[in-house]
Design a protein around this motif. Structure first.
Motif, short mmCIF file in Angstrom:
data_model
loop_
_atom_site.label_atom_id
_atom_site.label_comp_id
_atom_site.label_asym_id
_atom_site.label_seq_id
_atom_site.Cartn_x
_atom_site.Cartn_y
_atom_site.Cartn_z
N VAL A 191 0.88 -1.20 0.00
CA VAL A 191 -0.05 0.06 -0.01
C VAL A 191 0.64 1.32 0.06
O VAL A 191 1.90 1.50 0.66
CB VAL A 191 -0.99 -0.04 1.17
N GLY A 192 0.47 2.32 -0.86
CA GLY A 192 1.20 3.46 -0.95
C GLY A 192 2.55 3.27 -1.88
O GLY A 192 2.92 4.35 -1.96
N SER A 193 2.81 2.29 -2.13
CA SER A 193 3.99 2.29 -3.31
C SER A 193 3.60 2.60 -4.64
O SER A 193 2.44 2.71 -4.95
CB SER A 193 4.61 0.73 -3.32
N SER A 194 4.60 2.90 -5.47
CA SER A 194 4.26 2.99 -6.95
C SER A 194 4.38 1.75 -7.67
O SER A 194 4.43 1.96 -8.97
CB SER A 194 5.18 4.17 -7.52
N THR A 195 4.71 0.61 -7.07
CA THR A 195 4.66 -0.61 -7.82
C THR A 195 3.61 -0.95 -8.40
O THR A 195 2.49 -0.98 -8.00
CB THR A 195 5.10 -1.82 -6.81
N ARG A 196 3.54 -1.26 -9.77
CA ARG A 196 2.52 -1.83 -10.60
C ARG A 196 2.44 -3.31 -10.90
O ARG A 196 3.47 -3.62 -10.95
CB ARG A 196 2.87 -0.97 -12.03
N LEU A 197 1.40 -3.77 -10.89
CA LEU A 197 1.21 -5.28 -11.08
C LEU A 197 0.59 -5.30 -12.54
O LEU A 197 -0.37 -4.76 -12.56
CB LEU A 197 -0.04 -5.69 -10.04
N ALA A 198 1.02 -5.99 -13.06
CA ALA A 198 0.77 -6.63 -14.63
C ALA A 198 0.45 -7.95 -14.46
O ALA A 198 1.12 -8.64 -14.37
CB ALA A 198 1.78 -6.14 -15.51
#
Length: 108
Positions: A47-54
């Motif tokens: 939560v709060g990270s800029s990590t994207r899930l593809a």
């Protein structure tokens, strides 16, 4: 000694073919395995990270399809929502929401 695996943060987590149900066996897909997959994805996309899930998957069983759509996707603010990969599956891309349900609750 053993080298430690990177612990993040990550730019993108690519998940493809992480559920593999069978249309002839709709019960396929162990709930414990699904819970571990969900925990892993949430750990990698905090939560709060800029990590994207593809996440790319081919809907094969109703149980796996429901798991993806009801348990995983609502936790992400989707930028790409079910892009058809020319019949080879669907693609979803997004960041973890600050609260379930999306709606712009993810950081910019």
């Amino acid at each position: 000694g053993e080298d430690a695996l990177p612990s993040g943060p990550f730019d993108v987590i690519l998940a493809c073919e992480v559920v593999y149900g069978s249309p002839s066996a709709p019960e396929f897909g162990d709930a414990a395995d699904q819970a571990l997959l969900l925990k892993t994805l949430l750990d990698l996309c905090p939560v709060g990270s800029s990590t994207r899930l593809a996440l790319a998957f081919q809907p094969r069983s109703p149980r796996d399809d429901a798991f993806i759509r009801q348990e995983i996707l609502p936790l992400f603010d989707l930028e790409v929502d079910g892009h058809d990969l020319d019949g080879a599956g669907l693609l979803f891309v997004g960041r973890r929401c600050l609260s379930p349900g999306g709606g712009g609750s993810c950081p910019s």
